[in-house]
Motif scaffolding. Structure first.
Motif, PDB file in Angstrom:
ATOM      1  N   HIS A   1      -7.878  -2.336 -11.717  1.00  0.00           N
ATOM      2  CA  HIS A   1      -6.933  -2.305 -10.599  1.00  0.00           C
ATOM      3  C   HIS A   1      -6.943  -3.637  -9.840  1.00  0.00           C
ATOM      4  CE1 HIS A   1      -4.741  -0.580  -7.161  1.00  0.00           C
ATOM      5  NE2 HIS A   1      -5.602  -1.233  -6.402  1.00  0.00           N
ATOM      6  N   ASP A   2      -8.143  -4.124  -9.518  1.00  0.00           N
ATOM      7  CA  ASP A   2      -8.234  -5.371  -8.760  1.00  0.00           C
ATOM      8  C   ASP A   2      -7.592  -6.537  -9.513  1.00  0.00           C
ATOM      9  OD1 ASP A   2      -9.572  -3.988  -6.811  1.00  0.00           O
ATOM     10  OD2 ASP A   2     -11.567  -4.654  -7.410  1.00  0.00           O
ATOM     11  N   ARG A   3      -7.771  -6.574 -10.828  1.00  0.00           N
ATOM     12  CA  ARG A   3      -7.158  -7.657 -11.617  1.00  0.00           C
ATOM     13  C   ARG A   3      -5.638  -7.558 -11.577  1.00  0.00           C
ATOM     14  NH1 ARG A   3     -10.639  -9.160 -17.039  1.00  0.00           N
ATOM     15  NH2 ARG A   3     -12.651  -9.526 -15.998  1.00  0.00           N
ATOM     16  N   LYS A   4      -5.108  -6.345 -11.663  1.00  0.00           N
ATOM     17  CA  LYS A   4      -3.662  -6.180 -11.649  1.00  0.00           C
ATOM     18  C   LYS A   4      -3.071  -6.506 -10.280  1.00  0.00           C
ATOM     19  CE  LYS A   4      -3.599  -5.008 -15.923  1.00  0.00           C
ATOM     20  NZ  LYS A   4      -3.125  -6.008 -16.914  1.00  0.00           N
ATOM     21  N   VAL A   5      -3.776  -6.191  -9.216  1.00  0.00           N
ATOM     22  CA  VAL A   5      -3.312  -6.564  -7.878  1.00  0.00           C
ATOM     23  C   VAL A   5      -3.245  -8.082  -7.759  1.00  0.00           C
ATOM     24  CG1 VAL A   5      -3.914  -6.550  -5.424  1.00  0.00           C
ATOM     25  CG2 VAL A   5      -4.129  -4.453  -6.765  1.00  0.00           C
ATOM     26  N   GLU A   6      -4.290  -8.752  -8.251  1.00  0.00           N
ATOM     27  CA  GLU A   6      -4.339 -10.212  -8.178  1.00  0.00           C
ATOM     28  C   GLU A   6      -3.253 -10.839  -9.060  1.00  0.00           C
ATOM     29  OE1 GLU A   6      -7.584 -13.846  -8.796  1.00  0.00           O
ATOM     30  OE2 GLU A   6      -8.182 -11.743  -9.016  1.00  0.00           O
ATOM     31  N   GLU A   7      -3.019 -10.257 -10.229  1.00  0.00           N
ATOM     32  CA  GLU A   7      -2.016 -10.799 -11.136  1.00  0.00           C
ATOM     33  C   GLU A   7      -0.604 -10.658 -10.588  1.00  0.00           C
ATOM     34  OE1 GLU A   7      -2.396  -8.859 -14.873  1.00  0.00           O
ATOM     35  OE2 GLU A   7      -4.406  -9.658 -15.298  1.00  0.00           O
ATOM     36  N   THR A   8      -0.283  -9.512 -10.021  1.00  0.00           N
ATOM     37  CA  THR A   8       1.098  -9.211  -9.636  1.00  0.00           C
ATOM     38  C   THR A   8       1.426  -9.584  -8.207  1.00  0.00           C
ATOM     39  OG1 THR A   8       0.591  -6.948  -8.928  1.00  0.00           O
ATOM     40  CG2 THR A   8       1.091  -7.284 -11.258  1.00  0.00           C
TER      41      THR A   8
ATOM     42  N   ASN B   1       9.495   4.149  -6.884  1.00  0.00           N
ATOM     43  CA  ASN B   1       9.416   3.445  -5.595  1.00  0.00           C
ATOM     44  C   ASN B   1       9.201   1.944  -5.760  1.00  0.00           C
ATOM     45  OD1 ASN B   1       6.770   3.385  -6.423  1.00  0.00           O
ATOM     46  ND2 ASN B   1       5.980   4.663  -4.753  1.00  0.00           N
ATOM     47  N   GLY B   2       9.153   1.453  -6.989  1.00  0.00           N
ATOM     48  CA  GLY B   2       9.004   0.022  -7.244  1.00  0.00           C
ATOM     49  C   GLY B   2       7.588  -0.431  -7.486  1.00  0.00           C
ATOM     50  N   ALA B   3       6.615   0.470  -7.345  1.00  0.00           N
ATOM     51  CA  ALA B   3       5.214   0.091  -7.561  1.00  0.00           C
ATOM     52  C   ALA B   3       4.915  -0.040  -9.048  1.00  0.00           C
ATOM     53  CB  ALA B   3       4.291   1.129  -6.928  1.00  0.00           C
ATOM     54  N   ASN B   4       3.922  -0.854  -9.349  1.00  0.00           N
ATOM     55  CA  ASN B   4       3.426  -0.978 -10.713  1.00  0.00           C
ATOM     56  C   ASN B   4       2.396   0.123 -10.970  1.00  0.00           C
ATOM     57  OD1 ASN B   4       4.505  -3.702 -11.779  1.00  0.00           O
ATOM     58  ND2 ASN B   4       3.750  -4.190  -9.720  1.00  0.00           N
ATOM     59  N   LEU B   5       2.587   0.909 -12.008  1.00  0.00           N
ATOM     60  CA  LEU B   5       1.640   1.950 -12.369  1.00  0.00           C
ATOM     61  C   LEU B   5       0.911   1.544 -13.647  1.00  0.00           C
ATOM     62  CD1 LEU B   5       0.408   4.806 -12.128  1.00  0.00           C
ATOM     63  CD2 LEU B   5       2.298   5.601 -13.558  1.00  0.00           C
ATOM     64  N   TYR B   6      -0.414   1.524 -13.578  1.00  0.00           N
ATOM     65  CA  TYR B   6      -1.238   1.208 -14.742  1.00  0.00           C
ATOM     66  C   TYR B   6      -2.097   2.435 -15.071  1.00  0.00           C
ATOM     67  CZ  TYR B   6       0.116  -3.612 -13.873  1.00  0.00           C
ATOM     68  OH  TYR B   6       0.851  -4.761 -13.678  1.00  0.00           O
TER      69      TYR B   6
ATOM     70  N   VAL C   1       0.722   1.046  -1.445  1.00  0.00           N
ATOM     71  CA  VAL C   1       1.447   2.317  -1.551  1.00  0.00           C
ATOM     72  C   VAL C   1       0.782   3.317  -0.619  1.00  0.00           C
ATOM     73  CG1 VAL C   1       2.287   4.116  -3.095  1.00  0.00           C
ATOM     74  CG2 VAL C   1       1.922   1.800  -3.975  1.00  0.00           C
ATOM     75  N   ARG C   2       1.585   3.977   0.206  1.00  0.00           N
ATOM     76  CA  ARG C   2       1.037   4.906   1.196  1.00  0.00           C
ATOM     77  C   ARG C   2       0.812   6.282   0.573  1.00  0.00           C
ATOM     78  NH1 ARG C   2       4.880   3.444   6.450  1.00  0.00           N
ATOM     79  NH2 ARG C   2       4.149   1.273   6.679  1.00  0.00           N
ATOM     80  N   LEU C   3      -0.321   6.426  -0.056  1.00  0.00           N
ATOM     81  CA  LEU C   3      -0.667   7.706  -0.674  1.00  0.00           C
ATOM     82  C   LEU C   3      -1.442   8.580   0.306  1.00  0.00           C
ATOM     83  CD1 LEU C   3      -1.872   6.593  -4.230  1.00  0.00           C
ATOM     84  CD2 LEU C   3       0.436   7.220  -3.489  1.00  0.00           C
ATOM     85  N   ASP C   4      -1.483   9.860  -0.014  1.00  0.00           N
ATOM     86  CA  ASP C   4      -2.326  10.814   0.702  1.00  0.00           C
ATOM     87  C   ASP C   4      -2.942  11.718  -0.354  1.00  0.00           C
ATOM     88  OD1 ASP C   4      -3.504  12.819   2.172  1.00  0.00           O
ATOM     89  OD2 ASP C   4      -1.891  12.969   3.636  1.00  0.00           O
ATOM     90  N   ILE C   5      -4.039  11.242  -0.951  1.00  0.00           N
ATOM     91  CA  ILE C   5      -4.613  11.944  -2.093  1.00  0.00           C
ATOM     92  C   ILE C   5      -5.084  13.355  -1.738  1.00  0.00           C
ATOM     93  CG2 ILE C   5      -6.523  11.901  -3.752  1.00  0.00           C
ATOM     94  CD1 ILE C   5      -6.177   8.860  -3.868  1.00  0.00           C
ATOM     95  N   PRO C   6      -5.733  13.581  -0.584  1.00  0.00           N
ATOM     96  CA  PRO C   6      -6.131  14.963  -0.261  1.00  0.00           C
ATOM     97  C   PRO C   6      -4.942  15.917  -0.218  1.00  0.00           C
ATOM     98  CG  PRO C   6      -7.329  13.424   1.122  1.00  0.00           C
ATOM     99  CD  PRO C   6      -6.302  12.614   0.385  1.00  0.00           C
TER     100      PRO C   6
ATOM    101  N   GLU D   1       1.875  -7.489  -6.074  1.00  0.00           N
ATOM    102  CA  GLU D   1       2.801  -6.417  -5.706  1.00  0.00           C
ATOM    103  C   GLU D   1       2.031  -5.107  -5.521  1.00  0.00           C
ATOM    104  OE1 GLU D   1       5.516  -6.234  -8.952  1.00  0.00           O
ATOM    105  OE2 GLU D   1       6.555  -8.096  -8.433  1.00  0.00           O
ATOM    106  N   PRO D   2       2.722  -4.078  -4.992  1.00  0.00           N
ATOM    107  CA  PRO D   2       2.081  -2.763  -4.894  1.00  0.00           C
ATOM    108  C   PRO D   2       1.645  -2.268  -6.275  1.00  0.00           C
ATOM    109  CG  PRO D   2       4.037  -2.819  -3.532  1.00  0.00           C
ATOM    110  CD  PRO D   2       4.047  -4.088  -4.324  1.00  0.00           C
ATOM    111  N   VAL D   3       0.417  -1.758  -6.348  1.00  0.00           N
ATOM    112  CA  VAL D   3      -0.157  -1.342  -7.624  1.00  0.00           C
ATOM    113  C   VAL D   3      -0.835   0.020  -7.465  1.00  0.00           C
ATOM    114  CG1 VAL D   3      -1.948  -1.837  -9.355  1.00  0.00           C
ATOM    115  CG2 VAL D   3      -0.492  -3.685  -8.485  1.00  0.00           C
ATOM    116  N   ILE D   4      -0.594   0.882  -8.450  1.00  0.00           N
ATOM    117  CA  ILE D   4      -1.327   2.137  -8.578  1.00  0.00           C
ATOM    118  C   ILE D   4      -2.028   2.117  -9.928  1.00  0.00           C
ATOM    119  CG2 ILE D   4      -1.189   4.653  -8.722  1.00  0.00           C
ATOM    120  CD1 ILE D   4       1.497   4.429  -7.193  1.00  0.00           C
TER     121      ILE D   4
END
Length: 630
Positions: free
Chosen positions: A538-545, A509-514, A566-571, A547-550
C-alpha cells in the motif's frame, strides 16, 4: 475474699476487661479483672484474663463455699506477681462496679522500616493481601499504611499456619525481623485477627493512607497539545487506579497490541509500575508476581486470550493466595469485538481499564469496563497514539520518569503513522535526547520485527533494549540497526515475490484499488505477516501514484484493509456486511481507514465484492492523509 469496699472508698471500683492479645505487661497488682475459670483443683482454681495472662486463685483466699466450674466468669483481684512470673489472685465480690476495656500496648512499627529492626521483635498492624502456602512456612503478606511485608509462620512442613486468618482480614502481627536473600521478613510469633473498634481504627488508617499514596504524580505533558490536555484528567484517574491496585496487592495483567505503538505504550507503563511495586512491597519478587505484560496478536481481546488470562488468575489465587487481577488493556480493547471476552471476566472480580486510540464502540464497551480512555471520545482521532498517552500515564505513576521516556512518543507516532502537527514537537524532543529521525524509524521497524518473532512472548529484556527503556544503551545502539536492516531485507524479499501478483483497478469514486492474494502469492509463516505485507504494498502504491489508494490483502478467511485519501468507516462496513450477507460471519474492525476483517471461507468472493462496492462509494479526501498502521 476481697470485699467491694476494700480500699475503694465511695467511688465505684473499676474492673479491667483485657483484650485477648494482652500480656502480663498490661496487668498490675491491686487491680480487679474479669476472668474465666479454666481449671478447678484441690488447692484452688486457675483463671484466664486473656490468651496470654493466667494465674491461680488459691483455695486459702476464699471460704471454699463457691461452687466454681470451668468456663465460669468471675471477677478477681491481682494480689502478687511472683519473681518467676506467676500471678496470684483472689476472688472479688463486687456488687456495683465499672468495666474498662484495655488493649494490648505495644510500639507498632511501619512495614517500610522492617529493615531497620533486624533481630528485633516488632509489631505490625495491617491487611492480609496474600496468603501463600509453601512446602515449609505459610507466608502472610501484610500491608499497612506504608508498605507490604512478608510474615512467615511455621507449622508442620507444608501445613497451613493460622487457618482462621484469610485474605482481607485486618491483623496484628508480632514477630522477629529477619533478612533472607536481600529481603526482610517477619517470623511470626503471634498473629491475631482484629475486630470491633480496633479493626475499624486500623481500616480507617489504611484507607486514608491508601487514598493519599494512590494519588498520581503531578506532571506537565511533554508537549503543548490542547487535544491531549483534555485527556489528562482521565489518565490521572487511570494512574490512581493502577497505583491503588499495587498498594492493595492486586496483580495487574497488562494486555497490549503486538506492534510498535502497543509496545511503546506498554513498556513505559510496565517500567513505572515495576518501580512503584518495588517501593511499595518489601519483597524483591513482588513485581514478578504482581505484574504481567502480555502481547495480543489480534486487534481486539480474543476469547482465547481471556480464557488464558482467567485460567492463570484463578490458578494464582489458588496456589499463591493472590487476589484476582486488574486487566489493563493498552492499544486495544475499545470495540464491540472485545465485549465477549469482557463479559467472561465480569463473572469474576476482575476490573478492566482501557487506554486505546482505535475507533471505539462506547455503548458496547463502557458498561463492562471501569475506565475507558480514547481520543475519539474527546472528538479527536488516531493521531493521538496510545504510546503518547501511556508515556504521560507512566510519568503519573512513578516520579522522575521523563528523560528515559522522551523519545518514546515519537516512536509511537512513527509506528502508527500519526500525522498530528504535534509530531514535530515529539520528534524535536527525541532529537534533543539523542535520537535522529532515521534512528527513530529504525526503532519502530525493529519493534515490529521482534513483535512478529516473539509471537505471544513479551520478550521483556529484548524489547527494553530495543526501545531503550530500562535497557542497555550500548546494546540498544547496536541492536536497533541490525534488526531494522534484517526487517528491511525480509520485506524486500516478500515484495519481490508478491508485487507481480498485485491486481489494480480504478473504482467508481476515482480511487486506485489494489488487491493481493497474500495466501497464495506471498511467503507464509515468515516476516512480514499478511498485514505488514499489505501495508508495505500500500505504501509503495501511495508513493507511486500520489492519488487516493485502497489496498486489500486477502486470504481464505480474512482481509487486511488499508486506505489513503478515501473516507472509509470500516467498523460500519463490517456491521453492514453482516446484515447484507447472512452466513458470512463477518467480524473485525480497527481504525476507520485501516483494519482487518474475518469471514467464513465459502463466502470470500461475496464479502470482497460487497466490500469493494462500499469502498467505491466512499468520499475522497481533499488532501492525501497517510493512514495509521494496523
Amino acid at each position: 475474699m476481697t470485699d467491694a469496699s476494700s480500699g475503694d472508698g465511695p467511688d465505684r471500683p473499676v474492673v479491667v476487661d483485657l483484650h485477648s492479645s494482652c500480656t502480663t505487661q498490661e496487668v498490675e497488682s491491686g487491680e480487679y479483672y474479669h476472668a474465666t475459670v479454666n481449671g478447678v483443683v484441690d488447692y484452688g482454681v486457675f483463671v484466664d484474663l486473656s490468651e496470654h495472662v493466667s494465674g491461680l486463685v488459691h483455695e486459702s483466699t476464699f471460704d471454699g463455699e463457691q461452687d466454681l466450674a470451668v468456663d465460669d466468669d468471675v471477677v478477681v483481684k491481682l494480689t502478687e506477681v511472683r519473681e518467676n512470673g506467676d500471678l496470684s489472685f483472689e476472688l472479688a465480690a463486687l456488687d456495683d462496679y465499672e468495666t474498662v476495656e484495655r488493649e494490648h500496648s505495644y510500639d507498632r512499627i511501619d512495614a517500610e522500616t522492617v529493615g531497620d529492626h533486624v533481630g528485633e521483635t516488632v509489631h505490625v498492624e495491617g491487611e492480609v493481601v496474600q496468603i501463600k502456602q509453601t512446602g515449609g512456612p505459610t507466608i502472610f503478606r501484610v500491608r499497612d499504611e506504608t508498605s507490604a511485608v512478608p510474615c512467615t509462620a511455621f507449622e508442620a512442613a507444608g501445613v497451613r499456619a493460622h487457618p482462621v486468618v484469610e485474605v482481607g482480614d485486618l491483623v496484628h502481627v508480632k514477630g522477629d525481623v529477619e533478612e533472607r536473600e536481600g529481603t526482610y521478613q517477619i517470623e511470626v510469633t503471634e498473629i491475631d485477627v482484629l475486630d470491633g473498634e480496633t479493626a475499624a481504627d486500623v481500616a480507617g488508617r489504611l484507607d486514608a493512607a491508601l487514598a493519599e499514596r494512590a494519588e498520581p504524580i503531578d506532571v506537565d505533558p511533554l508537549v503543548d497539545w490542547p487535544a491531549l490536555e483534555g485527556m489528562l484528567p482521565e489518565l490521572r484517574s487511570v494512574a490512581r487506579t493502577l497505583r491503588r491496585a499495587v498498594l492493595e496487592g492486586r496483580p495487574i495483567r497488562m494486555r497490549h497490541h503486538a506492534d510498535g505503538d502497543g509496545m511503546a505504550a506498554s513498556v513505559p507503563v510496565q517500567y513505572a509500575l515495576t518501580q512503584f511495586i518495588e517501593d511499595a512491597h518489601q519483597d524483591a519478587d513482588a513485581a514478578r508476581h504482581l505484574l504481567k505484560r502480555l502481547p495480543s496478536k489480534a486487534p481486539y481481546y480474543e476469547m482465547e486470550d481471556a480464557t488464558r488470562d482467567l485460567n492463570f488468575a484463578l490458578g494464582d489465587r489458588a496456589r499463591h493466595g493472590q487476589k484476582l487481577p486488574l486487566l489493563l488493556m493498552l492499544d486495544n480493547g475499545s470495540t464491540e469485538e472485545d465485549t465477549p471476552a469482557y463479559k467472561a471476566l465480569n463473572n469474576y472480580d476482575i476490573p478492566i481499564v482501557v487506554v486505546d486510540h482505535h475507533h471505539p464502540d462506547p455503548d458496547a464497551v463502557d458498561p463492562l469496563v471501569e475506565e475507558h480512555v480514547n481520543p475519539y471520545l474527546h472528538g479527536e482521532d488516531y493521531r493521538i497514539t496510545t504510546g503518547m498517552l501511556c508515556v504521560e500515564l507512566a510519568r503519573m505513576i512513578y516520579p522522575g520518569l521523563t528523560e528515559e521516556l522522551e523519545h518514546v512518543p515519537a516512536v509511537a507516532g512513527l509506528s502508527d503513522r500519526s500525522k498530528a502537527d504535534e509530531m514535530t514537537d515529539y520528534l524535536e524532543l527525541a532529537r534533543e535526547a539523542g535520537y535522529d529521525d532515521e534512528f527513530l524509524q529504525n526503532i519502530s521497524e525493529a519493534l515490529d520485527y521482534e513483535a512478529y518473532m516473539l509471537r505471544y512472548d513479551p520478550g521483556t529484556q529484548l524489547i527494553n533494549d530495543i526501545l531503550n527503556v530500562n535497557g542497555d544503551e550500548e546494546r540498544h545502539r547496536e541492536l536497533v540497526p541490525f534488526l531494522a536492516n534484517r526487517a528491511a531485507e525480509d520485506v524486500a524479499e516478500q515484495l519481490d515475490a508478491a508485487t507481480p501478483h498485485v491486481e489494480h483497478e480504478r473504482v467508481a469514486n476515482g480511487a486506485n484499488l489494489y488487491r493481493i492474494d497474500v495466501e497464495n502469492h506471498a511467503h507464509r509463516f515468515t516476516y512480514p505477516a499478511p498485514g505488514k505485507t499489505t501495508g508495505e504494498i500500500h505504501d509503495r502504491k501511495v508513493e507511486e501514484t500520489g492519488e487516493p489508494v485502497i489496498t486489500i490483502g486477502y486470504g481464505p478467511d480474512f482481509a487486511v484493509l488499508r486506505s489513503d485519501g478515501v473516507r472509509l468507516d470500516i467498523p460500519t462496513m463490517v456491521e453492514e456486511l453482516n446484515e447484507e450477507l447472512p452466513g458470512a460471519g463477518v467480524s473485525g474492525g480497527g481504525h476507520l481507514v485501516v483494519g482487518s476483517i474475518r469471514f467464513v471461507p465459502g463466502m470470500r468472493e461475496e464479502v470482497l465484492d460487497a466490500l469493494i462496492e462500499k469502498m467505491a462509494e466512499a468520499e475522497l479526501d481533499e488532501e492525501l492523509h497517510t493512514a495509521p498502521k494496523r
